[in-house]
Enzyme design. Structure first.
Site, PDB file in Angstrom:
ATOM      1  N   THR A  12       0.858  -1.184   0.000  1.00 38.95           N
ATOM      2  CA  THR A  12       0.000   0.000   0.000  1.00 38.95           C
ATOM      3  C   THR A  12       0.896   1.237   0.000  1.00 38.95           C
ATOM      4  OG1 THR A  12      -1.683   1.231   1.269  1.00 38.95           O
ATOM      5  CG2 THR A  12      -0.124  -0.025   2.554  1.00 38.95           C
ATOM      6  N   SER A  13       0.325   2.374  -0.398  1.00 36.40           N
ATOM      7  CA  SER A  13       1.080   3.626  -0.291  1.00 36.40           C
ATOM      8  C   SER A  13       0.660   4.389   0.969  1.00 36.40           C
ATOM      9  CB  SER A  13       0.812   4.494  -1.530  1.00 36.40           C
ATOM     10  OG  SER A  13      -0.570   4.789  -1.604  1.00 36.40           O
ATOM     11  N   ASN A  14      -0.266   3.827   1.733  1.00 37.50           N
ATOM     12  CA  ASN A  14      -0.899   4.569   2.830  1.00 37.50           C
ATOM     13  C   ASN A  14      -0.327   4.175   4.198  1.00 37.50           C
ATOM     14  OD1 ASN A  14      -2.707   5.437   4.834  1.00 37.50           O
ATOM     15  ND2 ASN A  14      -4.427   5.435   3.403  1.00 37.50           N
ATOM     16  N   ASP A  51      -8.454  -2.580  -0.363  1.00 33.88           N
ATOM     17  CA  ASP A  51      -9.131  -1.460  -0.987  1.00 33.88           C
ATOM     18  C   ASP A  51     -10.314  -1.072  -0.115  1.00 33.88           C
ATOM     19  OD1 ASP A  51      -8.844   0.277  -3.310  1.00 33.88           O
ATOM     20  OD2 ASP A  51     -10.937  -0.264  -3.651  1.00 33.88           O
ATOM     21  N   GLY A  58      -7.351  10.250   5.922  1.00 26.54           N
ATOM     22  CA  GLY A  58      -8.420  10.234   4.921  1.00 26.54           C
ATOM     23  C   GLY A  58      -9.706  10.891   5.408  1.00 26.54           C
ATOM     24  N   PHE A  59     -10.811  10.161   5.294  1.00 25.12           N
ATOM     25  CA  PHE A  59     -12.119  10.693   5.666  1.00 25.12           C
ATOM     26  C   PHE A  59     -12.426  10.553   7.159  1.00 25.12           C
ATOM     27  CE2 PHE A  59     -12.861   9.759   1.075  1.00 25.12           C
ATOM     28  CZ  PHE A  59     -13.222  11.035   0.676  1.00 25.12           C
ATOM     29  N   ASP A  60     -11.459  10.126   7.946  1.00 28.97           N
ATOM     30  CA  ASP A  60     -11.723   9.927   9.382  1.00 28.97           C
ATOM     31  C   ASP A  60     -12.361  11.147  10.063  1.00 28.97           C
ATOM     32  OD1 ASP A  60     -10.959   7.297   9.440  1.00 28.97           O
ATOM     33  OD2 ASP A  60      -8.971   7.650  10.283  1.00 28.97           O
ATOM     34  N   LYS A  82     -10.813   3.214  17.158  1.00 27.22           N
ATOM     35  CA  LYS A  82     -11.211   3.134  15.744  1.00 27.22           C
ATOM     36  C   LYS A  82     -11.218   1.678  15.290  1.00 27.22           C
ATOM     37  CE  LYS A  82     -10.026   4.211  10.997  1.00 27.22           C
ATOM     38  NZ  LYS A  82      -9.103   4.735   9.996  1.00 27.22           N
ATOM     39  N   HIS A 108     -14.364  -0.539   9.620  1.00 26.92           N
ATOM     40  CA  HIS A 108     -14.416  -1.461   8.496  1.00 26.92           C
ATOM     41  C   HIS A 108     -13.129  -2.286   8.414  1.00 26.92           C
ATOM     42  CE1 HIS A 108     -12.724   2.401   7.731  1.00 26.92           C
ATOM     43  NE2 HIS A 108     -12.250   2.078   6.546  1.00 26.92           N
TER      44      HIS A 108
HETATM   45  P1  IMP Z   1      -8.055   3.217  -0.973  1.00 25.69           P
HETATM   46  O1  IMP Z   1      -8.383   3.257  -2.444  1.00 25.69           O
HETATM   47  O2  IMP Z   1      -8.299   1.892  -0.348  1.00 25.69           O
HETATM   48  O3  IMP Z   1      -6.693   3.738  -0.631  1.00 25.69           O
HETATM   49  O4  IMP Z   1      -9.069   4.171  -0.214  1.00 25.69           O
HETATM   50  C1  IMP Z   1      -9.862   5.129  -0.852  1.00 25.69           C
HETATM   51  C2  IMP Z   1      -9.842   6.414  -0.069  1.00 25.69           C
HETATM   52  O5  IMP Z   1     -10.512   6.243   1.158  1.00 25.69           O
HETATM   53  C3  IMP Z   1      -8.434   6.904   0.229  1.00 25.69           C
HETATM   54  O6  IMP Z   1      -8.372   8.253  -0.080  1.00 25.69           O
HETATM   55  C4  IMP Z   1      -8.265   6.669   1.692  1.00 25.69           C
HETATM   56  O7  IMP Z   1      -7.494   7.673   2.314  1.00 25.69           O
HETATM   57  C5  IMP Z   1      -9.688   6.684   2.216  1.00 25.69           C
HETATM   58  N1  IMP Z   1      -9.770   5.730   3.313  1.00 25.69           N
HETATM   59  C6  IMP Z   1      -9.537   4.405   3.247  1.00 25.69           C
HETATM   60  N2  IMP Z   1      -9.650   3.860   4.477  1.00 25.69           N
HETATM   61  C7  IMP Z   1      -9.970   4.869   5.315  1.00 25.69           C
HETATM   62  C8  IMP Z   1     -10.191   4.930   6.712  1.00 25.69           C
HETATM   63  O8  IMP Z   1     -10.085   3.949   7.465  1.00 25.69           O
HETATM   64  N3  IMP Z   1     -10.507   6.144   7.194  1.00 25.69           N
HETATM   65  C9  IMP Z   1     -10.608   7.253   6.422  1.00 25.69           C
HETATM   66  N4  IMP Z   1     -10.379   7.259   5.123  1.00 25.69           N
HETATM   67  C10 IMP Z   1     -10.051   6.062   4.562  1.00 25.69           C
END
Ligand code: IMP
Length: 189
Positions: free
Chosen positions: A14-16, A71, A147-149, A169, A174
């Site tokens: 992942t990049s996150n 994802d 992200g959307f937290d 959290k 999820h």
């Molecule tokens: P991704 O494609 O799985 O990286 O996620 C899609 C978007 O949702 C990304 O911009 C993430 O930052 C955001 N996202 C994924 N998981 C979470 C979370 O647990 N909390 C808040 N934002 C999230």
């Protein structure tokens, strides 16, 4: 747990860094070390997170240890499920505050979904899904998470994910739920 994951490590691609923190925190007590395979995987334009996770898993290198991808997406009911599979794009363009503004005031219910994709030593892909019900806050609140937290309030709570500790959290999220399903699989394997 006799799998390669249990004996050693899993590489999470992942990049996150926020996702890595959450997955590490959860799997460490099982004796599973999580290596960060830091890379941006291509996401196809697909209708479901499962398809995206499957495609991501196909891009990671073969390894004896397990490979993990994920994802996630936020589905706002008042916006017919948007941004869903487009969540990353909407985060980059509108941001959490923009999504909060876009959400119809009387229809703020939403679901956060995560799909983990795992390929163990036998090469067979497995998928684990987790969902968190909640609502979209009117304004971003809190500094934790990513992200959307700051705009997601899980059901039964008044605080956003960004106002919670990592452990709080994880219990409601999820990703925490998808990791519970993954953990059961590792224990059975
Ligand atoms: P991704 O494609 O799985 O990286 O996620 C899609 C978007 O949702 C990304 O911009 C993430 O930052 C955001 N996202 C994924 N998981 C979470 C979370 O647990 N909390 C808040 N934002 C999230």
């Amino acid at each position: 747990m006799g799998s390669s994951a249990r004996r050693g490590a899993i590489t999470f691609y992942t990049s996150n860094p926020g996702k890595v923190r959450e997955v590490r925190h959860r799997l460490a007590p099982l004796g599973v070390a999580v290596r960060w395979g830091r890379r941006t995987l291509t996401e196809p334009q697909a209708d479901s997170l499962e398809e995206v996770a499957r495609f991501k898993l196909q891009q990671v290198p073969p390894a004896r240890d397990g490979a993990l991808v994920e994802d996630a997406g936020l589905f706002v009911r008042g916006l017919a499920g948007f941004p869903g599979v487009y969540s990353a794009y909407v985060l980059r363009t509108l941001g959490p505050a923009g999504l909060a503004r876009l959400t119809p005031p009387a229809h703020r219910s939403a679901v956060f979904r995560a799909v983990l994709g795992y390929r163990g030593g036998n090469g067979r892909p497995r998928f684990f899904v987790g969902e968190a019900e909640g609502t979209i806050a009117q304004h971003p609140r809190g500094t934790g998470g990513f992200g959307f937290d700051p705009v997601f309030i899980p059901r039964g709570e008044e605080r956003t994910f960004a106002e919670m500790t990592l452990m709080e959290k994880e219990r409601l999220s999820h990703r925490g739920k998808a990791l519970t399903a993954f953990e059961h699989f590792l224990r059975r394997a």
